[in-house]
Scaffold this motif. Structure first.
Motif, PDB file in Angstrom:
ATOM      1  N   LEU A   7       6.272  -2.007   2.251  1.00 18.29           N
ATOM      2  CA  LEU A   7       5.433  -0.233   1.670  1.00 18.29           C
ATOM      3  C   LEU A   7       5.844   0.273  -0.172  1.00 18.29           C
ATOM      4  O   LEU A   7       4.995   0.146  -0.743  1.00 18.29           O
ATOM      5  CB  LEU A   7       6.265   0.948   1.704  1.00 18.29           C
ATOM      6  CG  LEU A   7       6.683   2.336   1.613  1.00 18.29           C
ATOM      7  CD1 LEU A   7       4.297   2.483   1.645  1.00 18.29           C
ATOM      8  CD2 LEU A   7       6.683   3.716   2.732  1.00 18.29           C
ATOM      9  N   LEU A   8       7.305   0.011  -0.154  1.00 18.69           N
ATOM     10  CA  LEU A   8       7.598   0.056  -2.023  1.00 18.69           C
ATOM     11  C   LEU A   8       6.786  -0.867  -2.927  1.00 18.69           C
ATOM     12  O   LEU A   8       6.950  -0.723  -3.901  1.00 18.69           O
ATOM     13  CB  LEU A   8       9.185  -0.877  -2.302  1.00 18.69           C
ATOM     14  CG  LEU A   8      10.326   0.844  -0.954  1.00 18.69           C
ATOM     15  CD1 LEU A   8      11.454   0.386  -1.640  1.00 18.69           C
ATOM     16  CD2 LEU A   8       9.598   2.218  -1.524  1.00 18.69           C
ATOM     17  N   ILE A   9       6.420  -3.131  -2.347  1.00 20.09           N
ATOM     18  CA  ILE A   9       6.045  -3.606  -2.418  1.00 20.09           C
ATOM     19  C   ILE A   9       4.760  -2.696  -2.993  1.00 20.09           C
ATOM     20  O   ILE A   9       4.076  -3.341  -4.523  1.00 20.09           O
ATOM     21  CB  ILE A   9       5.980  -4.633  -2.309  1.00 20.09           C
ATOM     22  CG1 ILE A   9       7.436  -5.293  -2.604  1.00 20.09           C
ATOM     23  CG2 ILE A   9       5.093  -5.987  -2.808  1.00 20.09           C
ATOM     24  CD1 ILE A   9       7.496  -6.478  -1.642  1.00 20.09           C
ATOM     25  N   GLY A  10       3.971  -2.314  -2.256  1.00 20.34           N
ATOM     26  CA  GLY A  10       2.343  -1.734  -2.112  1.00 20.34           C
ATOM     27  C   GLY A  10       2.390  -1.284  -2.886  1.00 20.34           C
ATOM     28  O   GLY A  10       1.556  -0.926  -4.131  1.00 20.34           O
ATOM     29  N   VAL A  11       3.270   0.152  -3.624  1.00 20.10           N
ATOM     30  CA  VAL A  11       2.788   1.563  -4.176  1.00 20.10           C
ATOM     31  C   VAL A  11       3.483   0.893  -5.694  1.00 20.10           C
ATOM     32  O   VAL A  11       3.213   0.963  -6.703  1.00 20.10           O
ATOM     33  CB  VAL A  11       4.489   2.132  -3.492  1.00 20.10           C
ATOM     34  CG1 VAL A  11       4.767   3.394  -4.966  1.00 20.10           C
ATOM     35  CG2 VAL A  11       3.779   2.679  -2.965  1.00 20.10           C
ATOM     36  N   ALA A  12       4.871  -0.495  -6.011  1.00 20.39           N
ATOM     37  CA  ALA A  12       5.137  -0.530  -7.275  1.00 20.39           C
ATOM     38  C   ALA A  12       3.459  -1.309  -8.171  1.00 20.39           C
ATOM     39  O   ALA A  12       3.555  -1.274  -8.920  1.00 20.39           O
ATOM     40  CB  ALA A  12       6.259  -1.959  -7.230  1.00 20.39           C
ATOM     41  N   VAL A  13       3.323  -2.292  -7.042  1.00 15.89           N
ATOM     42  CA  VAL A  13       2.156  -3.380  -7.103  1.00 15.89           C
ATOM     43  C   VAL A  13       0.621  -1.889  -8.095  1.00 15.89           C
ATOM     44  O   VAL A  13       0.217  -2.073  -9.111  1.00 15.89           O
ATOM     45  CB  VAL A  13       1.886  -4.193  -6.681  1.00 15.89           C
ATOM     46  CG1 VAL A  13       0.116  -4.238  -6.975  1.00 15.89           C
ATOM     47  CG2 VAL A  13       2.822  -5.159  -6.143  1.00 15.89           C
ATOM     48  N   ALA A  14       0.674  -0.960  -7.449  1.00 15.58           N
ATOM     49  CA  ALA A  14      -0.087  -0.224  -7.578  1.00 15.58           C
ATOM     50  C   ALA A  14      -0.048   0.468  -8.817  1.00 15.58           C
ATOM     51  O   ALA A  14      -0.999   0.777  -9.701  1.00 15.58           O
ATOM     52  CB  ALA A  14      -0.385   1.085  -6.100  1.00 15.58           C
ATOM     53  N   ASP A  15       0.837   1.534  -8.682  1.00 16.09           N
ATOM     54  CA  ASP A  15       2.062   1.986  -9.865  1.00 16.09           C
ATOM     55  C   ASP A  15       1.802   0.546 -11.497  1.00 16.09           C
ATOM     56  O   ASP A  15       1.358   1.264 -12.837  1.00 16.09           O
ATOM     57  CB  ASP A  15       2.869   2.220 -10.064  1.00 16.09           C
ATOM     58  CG  ASP A  15       2.859   3.416  -8.438  1.00 16.09           C
ATOM     59  OD1 ASP A  15       1.822   3.614  -8.972  1.00 16.09           O
ATOM     60  OD2 ASP A  15       3.560   3.580  -8.339  1.00 16.09           O
ATOM     61  N   VAL A  26      -9.679   1.789  -7.749  1.00 19.75           N
ATOM     62  CA  VAL A  26      -8.891  -0.089  -7.763  1.00 19.75           C
ATOM     63  C   VAL A  26      -7.698  -0.275  -8.101  1.00 19.75           C
ATOM     64  O   VAL A  26      -6.999  -1.126  -7.484  1.00 19.75           O
ATOM     65  CB  VAL A  26      -9.817  -0.224  -9.049  1.00 19.75           C
ATOM     66  CG1 VAL A  26      -9.440  -1.923  -9.203  1.00 19.75           C
ATOM     67  CG2 VAL A  26     -10.855  -0.516  -8.770  1.00 19.75           C
ATOM     68  N   ASP A  27      -6.993   0.567  -8.573  1.00 19.27           N
ATOM     69  CA  ASP A  27      -5.545   0.606  -8.855  1.00 19.27           C
ATOM     70  C   ASP A  27      -4.932   0.467  -7.054  1.00 19.27           C
ATOM     71  O   ASP A  27      -4.083  -0.286  -7.066  1.00 19.27           O
ATOM     72  CB  ASP A  27      -4.915   0.962  -9.235  1.00 19.27           C
ATOM     73  CG  ASP A  27      -4.786   1.009 -11.532  1.00 19.27           C
ATOM     74  OD1 ASP A  27      -5.836  -0.105 -11.413  1.00 19.27           O
ATOM     75  OD2 ASP A  27      -5.186   2.357 -11.486  1.00 19.27           O
ATOM     76  N   GLU A  28      -5.119   1.327  -6.621  1.00 22.08           N
ATOM     77  CA  GLU A  28      -4.467   1.602  -5.851  1.00 22.08           C
ATOM     78  C   GLU A  28      -4.754   0.469  -4.124  1.00 22.08           C
ATOM     79  O   GLU A  28      -3.485   0.200  -3.307  1.00 22.08           O
ATOM     80  CB  GLU A  28      -4.417   2.986  -4.555  1.00 22.08           C
ATOM     81  CG  GLU A  28      -6.156   3.715  -4.861  1.00 22.08           C
ATOM     82  CD  GLU A  28      -5.975   4.893  -5.970  1.00 22.08           C
ATOM     83  OE1 GLU A  28      -6.382   5.511  -6.221  1.00 22.08           O
ATOM     84  OE2 GLU A  28      -5.723   4.216  -7.185  1.00 22.08           O
ATOM     85  N   CYS A  29      -5.718   0.446  -4.313  1.00 21.25           N
ATOM     86  CA  CYS A  29      -6.952  -0.569  -3.687  1.00 21.25           C
ATOM     87  C   CYS A  29      -5.867  -2.602  -3.491  1.00 21.25           C
ATOM     88  O   CYS A  29      -5.324  -2.729  -3.128  1.00 21.25           O
ATOM     89  CB  CYS A  29      -8.176  -0.557  -3.841  1.00 21.25           C
ATOM     90  SG  CYS A  29      -9.164   0.437  -2.792  1.00 21.25           S
ATOM     91  N   VAL A  30      -6.015  -2.482  -4.691  1.00 23.87           N
ATOM     92  CA  VAL A  30      -5.170  -3.552  -5.441  1.00 23.87           C
ATOM     93  C   VAL A  30      -3.699  -3.394  -5.074  1.00 23.87           C
ATOM     94  O   VAL A  30      -3.077  -4.451  -4.452  1.00 23.87           O
ATOM     95  CB  VAL A  30      -4.672  -3.608  -6.924  1.00 23.87           C
ATOM     96  CG1 VAL A  30      -4.143  -4.600  -7.270  1.00 23.87           C
ATOM     97  CG2 VAL A  30      -6.248  -3.792  -7.345  1.00 23.87           C
ATOM     98  N   GLY A  31      -3.272  -2.084  -4.795  1.00 19.12           N
ATOM     99  CA  GLY A  31      -1.707  -2.133  -4.888  1.00 19.12           C
ATOM    100  C   GLY A  31      -1.749  -1.993  -3.239  1.00 19.12           C
ATOM    101  O   GLY A  31      -0.983  -2.677  -2.600  1.00 19.12           O
ATOM    102  N   ALA A  32      -2.815  -1.475  -2.009  1.00 17.40           N
ATOM    103  CA  ALA A  32      -2.643  -1.819  -0.905  1.00 17.40           C
ATOM    104  C   ALA A  32      -2.892  -3.281  -0.347  1.00 17.40           C
ATOM    105  O   ALA A  32      -2.168  -4.065   1.481  1.00 17.40           O
ATOM    106  CB  ALA A  32      -4.100  -1.215  -0.644  1.00 17.40           C
ATOM    107  N   ALA A  33      -3.650  -3.706  -1.276  1.00 16.59           N
ATOM    108  CA  ALA A  33      -4.306  -5.287  -0.790  1.00 16.59           C
ATOM    109  C   ALA A  33      -2.719  -6.630  -0.764  1.00 16.59           C
ATOM    110  O   ALA A  33      -2.993  -7.191  -0.291  1.00 16.59           O
ATOM    111  CB  ALA A  33      -5.647  -5.912  -1.302  1.00 16.59           C
ATOM    112  N   ALA A  34      -2.269  -5.654  -2.414  1.00 16.34           N
ATOM    113  CA  ALA A  34      -0.945  -6.632  -2.048  1.00 16.34           C
ATOM    114  C   ALA A  34       0.148  -6.378  -0.961  1.00 16.34           C
ATOM    115  O   ALA A  34       0.738  -7.267  -0.440  1.00 16.34           O
ATOM    116  CB  ALA A  34      -0.298  -6.029  -3.685  1.00 16.34           C
ATOM    117  N   ALA A  35       0.120  -5.591  -0.029  1.00 15.50           N
ATOM    118  CA  ALA A  35       1.075  -4.620   0.644  1.00 15.50           C
ATOM    119  C   ALA A  35       0.720  -5.825   2.137  1.00 15.50           C
ATOM    120  O   ALA A  35       2.016  -6.135   2.598  1.00 15.50           O
ATOM    121  CB  ALA A  35       1.332  -3.828   0.893  1.00 15.50           C
ATOM    122  N   VAL A  36      -1.020  -5.812   2.111  1.00 13.45           N
ATOM    123  CA  VAL A  36      -1.077  -6.264   3.260  1.00 13.45           C
ATOM    124  C   VAL A  36      -0.374  -8.020   3.036  1.00 13.45           C
ATOM    125  O   VAL A  36      -0.122  -8.440   4.451  1.00 13.45           O
ATOM    126  CB  VAL A  36      -2.090  -6.383   3.484  1.00 13.45           C
ATOM    127  CG1 VAL A  36      -2.823  -7.299   4.460  1.00 13.45           C
ATOM    128  CG2 VAL A  36      -2.927  -4.920   4.248  1.00 13.45           C
TER     129      VAL A  36
END
Length: 244
Positions: A7-15, A26-36
């Motif tokens: 969860l923290l990695i996904g949020v951090a990547v989005a930010d 797009v930014d939050e989708c990148v974070g969501a994809a990174a988390a998965v």
């Protein structure tokens, strides 16, 4: 704890994506994809883990959307509530999360870095997550707290033409300060971390004691204290997550 790390990695990547190139949605989708992807690489492939990854991806997208609105005309407290509830929920069900394995564990077994030898994969992933959070997410949280509390940046008020331009190093100094405090805390040097915090106050002491404009000094003091404490609490809260 593996779900918390993802969860923290996904949020951090989005930010971080937003900090590098802000693109709505797009930014939050990148974070969501990174988390998965991180979750799958960590071997979180059981049905309950997959369900958790889907939920985490949705939370990351919700975080990004509420942050965008919070920086605009929306409520700044809403993204803070989203991440607080998400973290509380992740902590509550953390016992059901599978330990980190998969490619992440295999990589740790083969890496030749001495400091990583024998490190538990779950702890490694959580350490990577809290480190990433100290970067752009820390700045986002501090800005949201300042906005939610109505603490105005004095440099944004109207200033005489002869005033100097405001410094913009805070966006870099904040992450550096949090990473420094996190590193000292992990090394067991909390006393040294407290000295760093005290030193920051001493550096701002002459400005805070200036008598040229008492109204502005009060604003600077409030802005400095609220922003600094929010930043420090983020770093110290990360240490709590990493506590054995």
């Amino acid at each position: 704890m593996s779900w918390i790390a993802v969860l923290l990695i996904g949020v951090a990547v989005a930010d971080l994506a937003h900090a590098v190139r802000p693109v709505p949605v797009v930014d939050e989708c990148v974070g969501a994809a990174a988390a998965v992807l991180v979750g799958l690489a960590a071997g979180l492939t059981e049905p309950v883990d997959v369900a958790a990854l889907v939920t985490i991806a949705a939370v990351v997208i919700l975080w990004g959307q509420t942050v965008t609105r919070g920086f605009g005309r929306g409520p700044a407290w809403l993204p803070l509530l989203v991440i607080a509830v998400a973290l509380a929920g992740a902590v509550a069900v953390s016992g059901k999360a599978a330990p980190v394995g998969g490619l992440v564990a295999d990589w740790l077994d083969t890496v030749g870095v001495p400091v990583l030898e024998g490190v538990d994969p779950t702890r490694f992933l959580l350490l990577a997550a809290v480190f990433l959070v100290q970067l752009s997410t820390g700045n986002v949280v501090v800005r949201l707290v300042l906005t939610a509390t109505g603490t105005m940046n004095p440099s944004r008020r109207e200033r005489p033409a002869h005033d100097e331009l405001p410094l913009k190093g805070g966006r870099l100094l904040g992450p550096m300060e949090r990473v420094f405090i996190l590193g000292l805390g992990l090394a067991g040097q909390l006393t040294a971390a407290s000295i760093v915090i005290a030193a920051k106050g001493l550096l701002r002491f002459p400005e805070l004691q200036s008598k040229e404009d008492q109204a502005r000094i009060h604003q600077v003091t409030e802005y400095f204290l609220v922003g600094s404490f929010a930043s420090w609490l983020l770093a110290l809260g990360s240490l709590v997550l990493l506590a054995p």
